[in-house]
Design an enzyme around this catalytic site. Structure first.
Site, PDB file in Angstrom:
ATOM      1  CB  CYS A 128      39.692  36.722  41.368  1.00 31.58           C
ATOM      2  SG  CYS A 128      38.529  37.552  40.257  1.00 31.58           S
ATOM      3  CG  HIS A 149      36.540  39.142  36.695  1.00 35.37           C
ATOM      4  ND1 HIS A 149      37.337  38.017  36.626  1.00 35.37           N
ATOM      5  CD2 HIS A 149      35.349  38.807  36.160  1.00 35.37           C
ATOM      6  CE1 HIS A 149      36.650  37.034  36.093  1.00 35.37           C
ATOM      7  NE2 HIS A 149      35.442  37.482  35.793  1.00 35.37           N
TER       8      HIS A 149
END
Ligand code: MSP
Length: 515
Positions: A128, A149
């Site tokens: 990520c 996110h």
């Protein structure tokens, strides 16, 4: 005897975005603890700073049309400025692009490499870019996205250097099991033990490099120029590089420190960092304090990427610095999430600051001005003073117990019980009536109220950092600089009172919630 010391750190904030309320909370909470320990007479070291390497920063710089250096200088400056504007009393501000930091990262990497705790291997995983780390399948949400996110991780395969975290995980687990209080509040201890077990089961080490071909904005590995240091390995070392590890004076005096973070970065702090410290033979940190999230619009974590973050500069402008500090410290129960909305804000500030504290001070000082022109010395105690002395001693103790357990909201609440007691005694004793019928009682009564106010303000000055000292100055009471034990420690002197600082304005809101 060695002076008692206290050292505390905030996370170093990413410079991919300007400071928002989340960063402000952690920084103010550390500032409040620092002020508390300083007021007790301890020697304090309070560290904050900015985390400036990594893909995330490069992307943000590109988007802003700047070089990474220009961009990090600018945003790091915004953090520094925001903390100055809020009178944050940090003793140092570390940037991971500084030489003093890069040197320490180099030294630690060399030490671990020489010990055989760092080796080269290939790795495939789901990365990520928001978190700047590989995520395990278990960590992904039901859509296969990063839960923080809300974006899918990217599948990446590359050769990298690895830190033998597996070697140290069992050692750390045993240490932690013997000293669970290292992680606070307790529920995060349980979570961390779970993560450690899972990592031990998975058997993987920690990737600590990125190929230079993919990323140049980082600290070069001292033993292989084709790689730069993974941002977490780089960033975590700020806590000791800033103190001058290995032989600086601050390091000698103040390490191990207490770290404060929010739960988003629990794993790096509660798993990676302790194993790194064990490998580097650096003493473990003293405590890890973990708080929850401020939830913004839609009841989700306030963050720049979700577009619901509030700017500390605007909040200070609208509410005033002390009201902002007060709200953040009083409203959040350390460890749990808290909601930031106009409704919660106005309720808290209007009740506690405008009504309870504001009215108490306003009424007492107005009466002193009106009936006596100011304060006087040598007034005999009023009959309520025995109760007030006992109450203040008790609440002072509760305040200290709460602060020593990082329960800032409870500490403030203990002092507000005194404030409410004083308001109650105004209602029951009716000093305005005393002025007409029993004028002998009026001066002692107002004197006792004033002592109660001075007592409360002496404690509240760790949060009401401007108003409390200004008011104490206007009253000019002789108190020790430290926290008075009870109102019996407070001596009022003769002083004319004509005016006092503006107190807390009421917040007017629209009937409907604007959260
Ligand atoms: N650079 C890393 C930390 C490295 S420390 C060695 C990082 N930076 S960050 O800018 O994302 O800051 C995260 C921290 O900011 C959280 O741990 C917390 O202290 C604070 N917060 C950011 N948003 C927050 C909320 N919505 N609520 C509470 N605190 C929040 O992670």
């Amino acid at each position: 005897m060695k002076e008692k010391t206290f050292s505390i750190t905030t996370p170093i904030y990413y410079v991919n975005a300007k400071p928002h309320l989340g960063h402000t909370y952690t920084t103010i909470a550390c500032d409040t603890l620092s002020r508390y320990h300083r007021t007790k007479g301890e020697k304090v070291f309070f560290l904050t700073g900015t985390d400036e390497h990594g893909d995330k920063i490069v992307k943000a710089a590109e988007a802003a049309g700047k070089t990474a250096q220009e961009y990090t200088d600018e945003i790091s400056g915004l953090f520094r400025h925001a903390w100055e504007e809020l009178h944050i009393t940090n003793d140092d501000f570390i940037r991971t692009t500084e030489e003093r930091h890069k040197n320490v990262v180099g030294q630690v990497l060399t030490k671990l490499h020489n010990k055989g705790d760092i080796y080269l291997s290939s790795y495939t995983g789901k990365y990520c870019f928001g978190c700047e780390r590989y995520l395990t399948d278990k960590e992904l949400d039901e859509n296969g996205h990063c839960p923080d996110h809300k974006i899918p991780p990217e599948l990446i395969e590359e050769s990298n250097y690895f830190f033998r975290m597996q070697k140290y995980l069992p050692v750390w687990k045993e240490m932690l099991a013997k000293n669970p209080e290292i992680i606070y509040p307790e529920r995060y201890y349980n979570e961390v033990m779970g993560v450690i077990d899972e990592l031990i089961k998975g058997g993987e080490d920690l990737s600590i490099s990125r190929p230079r071909s993919r990323l140049t904005w980082g600290i070069e590995l001292p033993f292989d120029k084709e790689y730069v240091t993974y941002v977490w390995f780089d960033a975590l070392l700020n806590y000791v590089s800033a103190m001058g590890y290995p032989d600086g004076q601050v390091y000698g005096e103040f390490w191990p420190a207490t770290h404060m973070i929010a739960k988003d970065i629990l794993k790096p702090h509660a798993v990676y960092w302790p194993t790194m410290l064990l490998a580097a033979e650096i003493p473990l940190y003293s405590r890890l304090l973990v708080h929850g999230y401020w939830l913004g619009w839609g009841d989700v974590k306030m963050s720049k990427s979700l577009g619901n973050a509030l700017d500390p500069h605007d909040l200070k402008k609208n509410l005033g610095e002390d009201a902002l500090r007060f709200f953040l410290m009083r409203e959040m129960n350390f460890g749990q999430d808290a909601r930031f909305s106009e409704d919660v804000l106005s309720r808290r500030l209007n009740t506690d600051l405008a009504n309870d504290l504001g009215n108490l001070v306003q009424r007492t000082l107005s009466m002193l001005k009106k009936y006596f022109g100011g304060t006087s010395a040598d007034i005999p105690p009023h009959s309520m003073e025995a109760d007030l002395t006992a109450l203040s001693r008790q609440k002072g103790k509760e305040f200290h117990e709460a602060m020593d357990n990082y329960q800032i909201h409870k500490a403030i609440e203990a002092i507000f019980e005194i404030v409410r007691y004083l308001n109650g005694s105004i209602e029951s004793h009716k000093p305005w009536a005393m002025a007409k019928t029993n004028s002998d009682e009026l001066a002692p009564f107002l004197q006792s109220l004033l002592k109660g106010i001075v007592f409360a303000l002496s404690y509240l000055q760790i949060v009401l950092v401007n108003k409390a000292p200004e008011l104490l100055d206007a009253i000019d009471a002789k108190t020790e600089k430290s926290f008075p034990k009870s109102v019996a420690d407070i001596v009022i002197q003769k002083k004319e009172i004509t005016e006092w600082p503006m107190l807390f304005a009421r917040i007017e809101t629209n009937a409907e919630e604007t959260a």
